[in-house]
Design an enzyme around this catalytic site. Structure first.
Site, PDB file in Angstrom:
ATOM      1  N   ASP A 102      -7.422  17.410 -16.992  1.00  0.00           N
ATOM      2  CA  ASP A 102      -7.978  16.206 -17.311  1.00  0.00           C
ATOM      3  C   ASP A 102      -7.234  15.995 -18.601  1.00  0.00           C
ATOM      4  O   ASP A 102      -7.869  16.571 -19.582  1.00  0.00           O
ATOM      5  CB  ASP A 102      -9.213  16.096 -17.046  1.00  0.00           C
ATOM      6  CG  ASP A 102      -9.515  14.410 -17.414  1.00  0.00           C
ATOM      7  OD1 ASP A 102      -8.986  13.786 -18.210  1.00  0.00           O
ATOM      8  OD2 ASP A 102     -10.440  13.964 -16.485  1.00  0.00           O
ATOM      9  N   ARG A 151       0.875  -1.382   0.037  1.00  0.00           N
ATOM     10  CA  ARG A 151      -0.063  -0.033  -0.063  1.00  0.00           C
ATOM     11  C   ARG A 151       0.815   1.214  -0.080  1.00  0.00           C
ATOM     12  O   ARG A 151       0.260   2.406  -0.345  1.00  0.00           O
ATOM     13  CB  ARG A 151      -0.795  -0.251   1.166  1.00  0.00           C
ATOM     14  CG  ARG A 151      -2.063   0.931   1.388  1.00  0.00           C
ATOM     15  CD  ARG A 151      -3.285   0.685   2.178  1.00  0.00           C
ATOM     16  NE  ARG A 151      -2.995   0.326   3.466  1.00  0.00           N
ATOM     17  CZ  ARG A 151      -2.893   0.578   4.423  1.00  0.00           C
ATOM     18  NH1 ARG A 151      -2.706   2.110   4.529  1.00  0.00           N
ATOM     19  NH2 ARG A 151      -2.485   0.074   5.535  1.00  0.00           N
ATOM     20  N   LYS A 201      -7.897   4.584 -20.132  1.00  0.00           N
ATOM     21  CA  LYS A 201      -8.230   4.828 -21.565  1.00  0.00           C
ATOM     22  C   LYS A 201      -7.019   4.650 -22.409  1.00  0.00           C
ATOM     23  O   LYS A 201      -6.506   3.536 -22.752  1.00  0.00           O
ATOM     24  CB  LYS A 201      -8.808   6.316 -21.635  1.00  0.00           C
ATOM     25  CG  LYS A 201      -9.941   6.739 -20.581  1.00  0.00           C
ATOM     26  CD  LYS A 201     -11.087   5.507 -20.408  1.00  0.00           C
ATOM     27  CE  LYS A 201     -12.345   5.889 -19.782  1.00  0.00           C
ATOM     28  NZ  LYS A 201     -12.267   5.956 -18.407  1.00  0.00           N
ATOM     29  N   TYR A 226     -15.979  14.784 -17.343  1.00  0.00           N
ATOM     30  CA  TYR A 226     -16.550  13.390 -17.059  1.00  0.00           C
ATOM     31  C   TYR A 226     -17.708  13.381 -16.225  1.00  0.00           C
ATOM     32  O   TYR A 226     -17.607  13.982 -15.328  1.00  0.00           O
ATOM     33  CB  TYR A 226     -15.241  12.650 -16.874  1.00  0.00           C
ATOM     34  CG  TYR A 226     -15.697  11.135 -16.582  1.00  0.00           C
ATOM     35  CD1 TYR A 226     -16.475  10.537 -17.382  1.00  0.00           C
ATOM     36  CD2 TYR A 226     -15.194  10.689 -15.458  1.00  0.00           C
ATOM     37  CE1 TYR A 226     -16.955   9.018 -17.199  1.00  0.00           C
ATOM     38  CE2 TYR A 226     -15.621   9.441 -15.003  1.00  0.00           C
ATOM     39  CZ  TYR A 226     -16.544   8.420 -15.902  1.00  0.00           C
ATOM     40  OH  TYR A 226     -16.835   7.582 -15.474  1.00  0.00           O
TER      41      TYR A 226
END
Length: 406
Positions: free
Chosen positions: A202, A83, A227, A137
């Site tokens: 973005d 982590r 993406k 988005y």
């Protein structure tokens, strides 16, 4: 050199590559994050699936944990716990930072986990107010509007950013080209309007192949790595490219919240970067051709294609967009984008359904808008499928003219 020392050397060497001399984008895409492999006798990057790592010096381990808690800097030496950091993920982060031209990058389990970490990092300093430009988005819009992380948002157009800033503004957020209308903003002008407030851009649609927002004043560059960075529709991930100071804070948030990128996803994303320039340029050439053909088709009311180029097209039809979705045979009707195969979806029904209908339409996301993510298929095959789908549900322009590309 014992195995522990070798592991330490290799892990540190991956991170040191971030400071090397600039190389062309195509070269970085292939080599960044991999510069140490030949010295280890390797060609392909290894996948480290360990969740924890041995340490026989607990005093030194305590000191490393304290150092991380203070600054969020990556611990020197071997990894500690999955982590906190992972060597495979570190390779992807190094490579993405090189491609975006930033000091660092911090990877997360998804694009939304990455955005959430940014909002939490700002809110933790008392700066909960966000200035944002629509469209974004749909889930980013919802996260801001619903205040799920305690944030408050002021929506404005690019010209109104400076007037919307408040003493508690922690972030300005834009997406360019925007999802799904492909609207573009002048990043340099927006960054200037932000003053000392960090600008988050973005860059999912453009990728560093088409633009590098950090060069135009953005302090934070966000990607849904699912993406184009992955590029094959088989991996979820998110990443923020930024300066090292902000990266340290993001690592602390990631460690506390657990939104880590799995090592196998890190491996797939690093592999995806190696072909990113080739994929984006090839798909962009096909998209530009399709945009011209759609603009000339009388069944299409309007075509949106960005000046910067790219592999995304948005178009509005005169007829029923749902019939167009139902009519495709080669193109896949599905959410997401940036894959090697072409995808089409109806934003008002899916990706932006969560946004208030009036706000959605006000941002240019009409009920007749379709979003096309162009892949690597032959342009004639794609056009044949689109032409047939348009015939399944479209009503021709009564004056017989095609649409302008905007």
């Amino acid at each position: 050199m014992d195995s522990a020392s070798a592991s330490t050397h290799a892990y540190d060497d991956v991170r040191r590559t971030a400071s090397r001399a600039p190389r062309a984008l195509a070269t970085e895409a292939v080599h960044a994050g991999r510069d140490d492999l030949a010295r280890q006798g390797l060609h392909a990057p290894p996948i480290d699936l360990s969740t924890t790592y041995p340490s026989f010096d607990s005093r030194a381990e305590a000191a490393r944990i304290d150092a991380f808690a203070a600054t969020g800097a990556e611990p020197e030496g071997p990894p500690v716990y999955g982590r906190l950091g992972n060597p495979t993920v570190a390779r992807f982060e190094t490579a993405l930072a090189r491609l975006e031209g930033t000091d660092s990058a911090v990877a997360f389990a998804s694009g939304m986990a990455a955005l959430s970490a940014v909002l939490l990092a700002r809110a933790s300093t008392g700066l909960r107010h966000v200035v944002a430009v629509r469209p974004l988005y749909g889930c980013s819009d919802h996260l801001l509007t619903a205040g799920l992380l305690g944030s408050e948002v002021t929506w404005t157009d690019p010209a109104g950013i400076a007037d919307a800033l408040r003493p508690d503004t922690g972030l300005v957020m834009v997406e360019t080209p925007a999802n799904p209308t492909l609207a573009e903003v002048d990043l340099r002008a927006v960054a200037h309007a932000c003053g000392s407030v960090p600008l988050l851009a973005d860059n999912t649609f453009a990728t560093p192949v088409l633009q590098r927002p950090a060069e135009r004043g953005a302090r934070l560059v966000l990607h849904s790595a699912t993406k184009y960075l992955g590029g094959h529709g088989d991996v979820l991930g998110g990443v923020v490219a930024c300066d090292e100071e902000f990266a340290g804070r993001l690592r602390q948030i990631r460690f506390a919240t657990g939104g880590v990128l799995h090592p196998l996803a890190g491996y797939l994303l690093l592999r995806g970067l190696s072909t990113l320039p080739v994929r984006v340029r090839a798909a962009s050439a096909t998209a530009a051709d399709l945009a011209r053909r759609l603009a000339a088709d009388p069944r299409v009311a309007r075509v949106h294609y960005p000046r910067i180029g790219g592999a995304m097209i948005a178009f509005e039809v005169h007829g029923d967009p749902h019939e167009v979705i139902a009519g495709v045979r080669l193109i896949t009707p599905a959410v997401s984008l940036g894959s090697v195969d072409t995808l089409i979806q109806h934003p008002a029904s899916i990706s932006h359904r969560i946004v208030d209908a009036q706000e959605r339409r006000g941002a240019g996301v009409s009920d007749r808008l379709l979003r096309l993510s162009v892949g690597l298929e032959d342009v004639e095959d794609l056009w044949g499928d689109l032409r047939g789908a348009l015939g399944a549900g479209a009503t021709a322009d009564p004056v017989g003219r095609g649409a302008a590309v905007v």
